[in-house]
Design a protein around this motif. Structure first.
Motif, mmCIF file in Angstrom:
data_model
loop_
_atom_site.group_PDB
_atom_site.id
_atom_site.type_symbol
_atom_site.label_atom_id
_atom_site.label_comp_id
_atom_site.label_asym_id
_atom_site.label_seq_id
_atom_site.Cartn_x
_atom_site.Cartn_y
_atom_site.Cartn_z
ATOM 1 N N PRO A 52 3.637 1.560 8.246
ATOM 2 C CA PRO A 52 4.691 1.545 7.222
ATOM 3 C C PRO A 52 4.487 0.491 6.145
ATOM 4 C CG PRO A 52 5.654 1.757 9.411
ATOM 5 C CD PRO A 52 4.180 1.537 9.616
ATOM 6 N N ALA A 53 3.930 -0.654 6.511
ATOM 7 C CA ALA A 53 3.718 -1.697 5.503
ATOM 8 C C ALA A 53 2.733 -1.262 4.428
ATOM 9 C CB ALA A 53 3.224 -2.983 6.171
ATOM 10 N N GLU A 54 1.805 -0.371 4.780
ATOM 11 C CA GLU A 54 0.789 0.064 3.824
ATOM 12 C C GLU A 54 1.233 1.245 2.964
ATOM 13 O OE1 GLU A 54 -3.494 -1.170 5.826
ATOM 14 O OE2 GLU A 54 -2.892 0.937 5.806
ATOM 15 N N LEU A 55 2.291 1.921 3.352
ATOM 16 C CA LEU A 55 2.650 3.148 2.650
ATOM 17 C C LEU A 55 2.984 2.934 1.170
ATOM 18 C CD1 LEU A 55 4.551 5.302 5.274
ATOM 19 C CD2 LEU A 55 2.334 5.742 4.216
ATOM 20 N N PRO A 56 3.744 1.899 0.777
ATOM 21 C CA PRO A 56 3.961 1.717 -0.667
ATOM 22 C C PRO A 56 2.663 1.544 -1.448
ATOM 23 C CG PRO A 56 5.555 0.444 0.585
ATOM 24 C CD PRO A 56 4.552 0.951 1.581
ATOM 25 N N LEU A 57 1.694 0.805 -0.884
ATOM 26 C CA LEU A 57 0.389 0.684 -1.524
ATOM 27 C C LEU A 57 -0.299 2.039 -1.617
ATOM 28 C CD1 LEU A 57 -1.235 -2.493 0.075
ATOM 29 C CD2 LEU A 57 -0.712 -2.189 -2.340
ATOM 30 N N ALA A 58 -0.299 2.779 -0.502
ATOM 31 C CA ALA A 58 -1.006 4.056 -0.457
ATOM 32 C C ALA A 58 -0.388 5.070 -1.415
ATOM 33 C CB ALA A 58 -1.013 4.594 0.972
ATOM 34 N N ILE A 59 0.935 5.107 -1.475
ATOM 35 C CA ILE A 59 1.604 6.051 -2.365
ATOM 36 C C ILE A 59 1.291 5.728 -3.829
ATOM 37 C CG2 ILE A 59 3.877 6.794 -3.185
ATOM 38 C CD1 ILE A 59 4.816 6.388 -0.222
ATOM 39 N N ARG A 60 1.354 4.453 -4.175
ATOM 40 C CA ARG A 60 1.001 4.061 -5.543
ATOM 41 C C ARG A 60 -0.467 4.361 -5.831
ATOM 42 N NH1 ARG A 60 1.267 -2.059 -8.239
ATOM 43 N NH2 ARG A 60 0.248 -1.456 -10.198
ATOM 44 N N LEU A 78 -3.793 -5.031 9.732
ATOM 45 C CA LEU A 78 -3.251 -5.074 8.379
ATOM 46 C C LEU A 78 -4.014 -6.112 7.559
ATOM 47 C CD1 LEU A 78 0.600 -4.893 9.010
ATOM 48 C CD2 LEU A 78 -0.881 -3.079 8.134
ATOM 49 N N PRO A 79 -4.126 -5.898 6.255
ATOM 50 C CA PRO A 79 -4.859 -6.855 5.425
ATOM 51 C C PRO A 79 -4.073 -8.128 5.166
ATOM 52 C CG PRO A 79 -3.881 -5.156 4.062
ATOM 53 C CD PRO A 79 -3.635 -4.739 5.483
ATOM 54 N N VAL A 80 -4.770 -9.087 4.630
ATOM 55 C CA VAL A 80 -4.160 -10.274 4.037
ATOM 56 C C VAL A 80 -4.136 -10.029 2.535
ATOM 57 C CG1 VAL A 80 -4.350 -12.753 3.673
ATOM 58 C CG2 VAL A 80 -5.028 -11.756 5.873
ATOM 59 N N LEU A 81 -2.945 -9.927 1.983
ATOM 60 C CA LEU A 81 -2.784 -9.641 0.549
ATOM 61 C C LEU A 81 -1.596 -10.456 0.059
ATOM 62 C CD1 LEU A 81 -3.509 -8.118 -2.012
ATOM 63 C CD2 LEU A 81 -2.240 -6.139 -1.141
ATOM 64 N N CYS A 82 -1.891 -11.650 -0.451
ATOM 65 C CA CYS A 82 -0.813 -12.590 -0.777
ATOM 66 C C CYS A 82 -1.381 -13.816 -1.473
ATOM 67 C CB CYS A 82 -0.116 -13.036 0.518
ATOM 68 S SG CYS A 82 -1.208 -13.970 1.631
ATOM 69 N N LEU A 120 -7.391 2.201 -0.722
ATOM 70 C CA LEU A 120 -6.482 1.234 -1.319
ATOM 71 C C LEU A 120 -7.131 0.315 -2.343
ATOM 72 C CD1 LEU A 120 -4.534 0.114 1.886
ATOM 73 C CD2 LEU A 120 -3.858 1.854 0.217
ATOM 74 N N GLY A 121 -8.460 0.274 -2.405
ATOM 75 C CA GLY A 121 -9.131 -0.667 -3.286
ATOM 76 C C GLY A 121 -8.617 -0.662 -4.717
ATOM 77 N N PRO A 122 -8.482 0.510 -5.356
ATOM 78 C CA PRO A 122 -8.009 0.502 -6.744
ATOM 79 C C PRO A 122 -6.642 -0.150 -6.924
ATOM 80 C CG PRO A 122 -9.017 2.610 -6.210
ATOM 81 C CD PRO A 122 -8.935 1.847 -4.926
ATOM 82 N N VAL A 123 -5.700 0.148 -6.027
ATOM 83 C CA VAL A 123 -4.357 -0.412 -6.204
ATOM 84 C C VAL A 123 -4.310 -1.882 -5.807
ATOM 85 C CG1 VAL A 123 -3.327 0.104 -3.932
ATOM 86 C CG2 VAL A 123 -1.910 0.125 -5.980
ATOM 87 N N VAL A 124 -5.126 -2.293 -4.851
ATOM 88 C CA VAL A 124 -5.162 -3.710 -4.498
ATOM 89 C C VAL A 124 -5.625 -4.528 -5.701
ATOM 90 C CG1 VAL A 124 -6.309 -5.435 -3.057
ATOM 91 C CG2 VAL A 124 -5.430 -3.333 -2.030
ATOM 92 N N GLY A 125 -6.634 -4.023 -6.406
ATOM 93 C CA GLY A 125 -7.067 -4.721 -7.615
ATOM 94 C C GLY A 125 -5.970 -4.804 -8.653
ATOM 95 N N ALA A 126 -5.204 -3.721 -8.810
ATOM 96 C CA ALA A 126 -4.091 -3.739 -9.768
ATOM 97 C C ALA A 126 -3.032 -4.748 -9.349
ATOM 98 C CB ALA A 126 -3.489 -2.342 -9.880
ATOM 99 N N VAL A 127 -2.714 -4.783 -8.058
ATOM 100 C CA VAL A 127 -1.714 -5.721 -7.554
ATOM 101 C C VAL A 127 -2.177 -7.167 -7.750
ATOM 102 C CG1 VAL A 127 -0.679 -6.598 -5.418
ATOM 103 C CG2 VAL A 127 -0.608 -4.147 -5.937
ATOM 104 N N THR A 129 5.198 -3.898 -6.052
ATOM 105 C CA THR A 129 4.741 -3.273 -4.814
ATOM 106 C C THR A 129 5.013 -4.213 -3.649
ATOM 107 O OG1 THR A 129 3.002 -2.100 -6.022
ATOM 108 C CG2 THR A 129 2.762 -2.277 -3.627
ATOM 109 N N PRO A 130 5.723 -3.765 -2.611
ATOM 110 C CA PRO A 130 6.052 -4.650 -1.483
ATOM 111 C C PRO A 130 4.802 -5.136 -0.746
ATOM 112 C CG PRO A 130 7.413 -2.662 -1.453
ATOM 113 C CD PRO A 130 6.346 -2.433 -2.474
ATOM 114 N N LEU A 131 4.758 -6.445 -0.501
ATOM 115 C CA LEU A 131 3.610 -7.050 0.176
ATOM 116 C C LEU A 131 4.016 -7.850 1.409
ATOM 117 C CD1 LEU A 131 1.660 -8.462 -2.929
ATOM 118 C CD2 LEU A 131 1.400 -6.219 -1.853
ATOM 119 N N GLU A 132 5.268 -7.724 1.842
ATOM 120 C CA GLU A 132 5.777 -8.618 2.888
ATOM 121 C C GLU A 132 4.950 -8.552 4.177
ATOM 122 O OE1 GLU A 132 8.932 -7.938 -0.039
ATOM 123 O OE2 GLU A 132 7.626 -6.576 1.095
ATOM 124 N N GLY A 133 4.424 -7.399 4.513
ATOM 125 C CA GLY A 133 3.690 -7.272 5.772
ATOM 126 C C GLY A 133 2.314 -7.876 5.765
#
Length: 381
Positions: free
Chosen positions: A57-65, A312-316, A337-344, A356-360
């Motif tokens: 669930p923590a990854e779904l907002p990233l994946a959807i975007r 889960l990744p470290v993204l923070c 997820l690579g493209p959206v991680v770069g955008a984030v 984009t939620p990153l709490e997890g």
């Protein structure tokens, strides 16, 4: 020789190359340092899954975007990286696995995703090539697959055209925070910037540790194979509950599949598949698709990714070092997820935050001794 930038990026996989592009297009002066070749490790050696199906669930907002970004990839970087909307069909081989599919689908509905559940009779009628062990499936039709060899190089090429400096064969040998910024040594040169992005995959753990926040990360080497071309019969990208085998057939007829782990030496770095996991993955693939029994394996390969204890990744932002931002540890399922991680990451640098939620993904979770075990596990892609 010394070079300065607004942002230094360590690691030239999909996330790092995407960050370089997004930052450069917004006017930032960027230098990306890659120890080998762009996309030569985790970003380029995976199954090529572009899926929301089955994610934590923590990854779904990233994946959807990111799925929206994949729909306009050619506009973004000049190629679609052979992206095809195949649908991702996740298979159940028991009643317990079918219940797991239903449970995930119920959760995913809260994020606006609506996979189509296929029961025993329908899956047999729609997919006569499945063996009797397949009792149900969940199809997310908007998911798909792409060629992992093409994605990170395309982002790096576009980043260079946008003005970023992308340097291959530049392993970082020293790093420190000095004054208001960072100083890195690589290939006999010195690089400085006030911002450092850590997108170094497995080696991202070493970067984090150098700034006082170690992460329990292990090398993960996917055990990958591809068959000779076969008559085309399977239109969907396939996974199974539990993730112990995953496969897809490309239009040329080859079946790309993986399962188990290879071995690696991250200090070199070098990786290779292993015979026993390869044979096990072949057997599991045949158990699902019996017509693979006579297929010839024409190539096997592996690479090195970073795996965290909770997958889960470290993204923070760093908790110890101002100006340091992490994006690593995608545990075998970060290709999509690579493209959206770069955008984030670019938003964290230039806007001070992201919607984009990153709490997890906070790095501080590894210091909590009372953190509960997570029941959701994301399979590889």
């Amino acid at each position: 020789m010394s070079r300065s930038a607004d942002v230094l990026i360590v690691g030239g996989g999909g996330a790092g190359a995407s960050a370089a592009l997004h930052l450069a297009r917004r006017g930032a002066k960027v230098i990306l340092l890659e120890r080998g070749l762009i996309g030569s490790q985790a970003s380029g050696v995976n199954h090529g899954g572009v899926r929301q199906q089955g994610r934590h669930p923590a990854e779904l907002p990233l994946a959807i975007r990111c799925r929206e970004m994949w729909g306009r990839m050619k506009e973004l970087v000049g190629t679609d990286a052979e992206f095809e909307v195949t649908g991702h069909l996740k298979l159940a081989r028991s009643a317990a696995e079918e219940a797991e599919l239903l449970r995930w689908n119920e959760m995913a509905a809260g994020y606006g995703l609506h996979p189509r559940m296929i029961g025993r009779n329908a899956i047999r009628a729609d997919h006569p090539y499945f063996a009797d062990c397949v009792v149900a499936g969940s199809l997310l039709e908007e998911d798909g697959a792409a060629n992992p060899r093409l994605l990170a190089p395309a982002f790096a090429h576009a980043a260079r055209e946008a003005g970023a400096t992308v340097l291959e064969r530049h392993p970082v040998t020293a790093m420190a925070r000095q004054g208001d910024g960072f100083v890195l040594e690589a290939a006999g040169e010195t690089f400085t910037a006030p911002i450092l992005l850590n997108t170094a995959g497995f080696w991202g753990g070493q970067v984090a540790a150098a700034f006082g926040e170690p992460v329990p990360i292990a090398p993960l080497s996917p055990n990958m194979m591809v068959t000779e071309p076969l008559p085309y019969f399977c239109p969907h990208s396939l996974g199974v509950v539990g993730g112990n085998v995953y496969l897809r057939q490309i239009r040329r007829g080859n079946v790309i599949f993986g399962g188990g782990r290879g071995e690696s030496d991250a200090a070199v770095p070098v990786s290779r598949p292993l015979p026993a996991p390869t044979f096990n993955a072949m057997q599991r693939a045949i158990e699902i698709l019996p017509q693979l029994a006579g297929a010839m394996i024409i190539r096997t390969w592996s690479g090195i990714d970073g795996e965290t204890p909770d997958d889960l990744p470290v993204l923070c932002r760093s908790r110890t070092t101002p100006g340091l931002i992490h994006g690593f540890g995608f545990s075998g399922h970060g290709f999509m997820l690579g493209p959206v991680v770069g955008a984030v990451l670019s938003e964290l640098v230039l806007d001070g935050g992201t919607e984009t939620p990153l709490e997890g993904f906070d790095i501080g979770r590894f210091a909590r001794q009372d953190a509960p075990e997570d029941v959701w596990k994301t399979p590889p892609e």
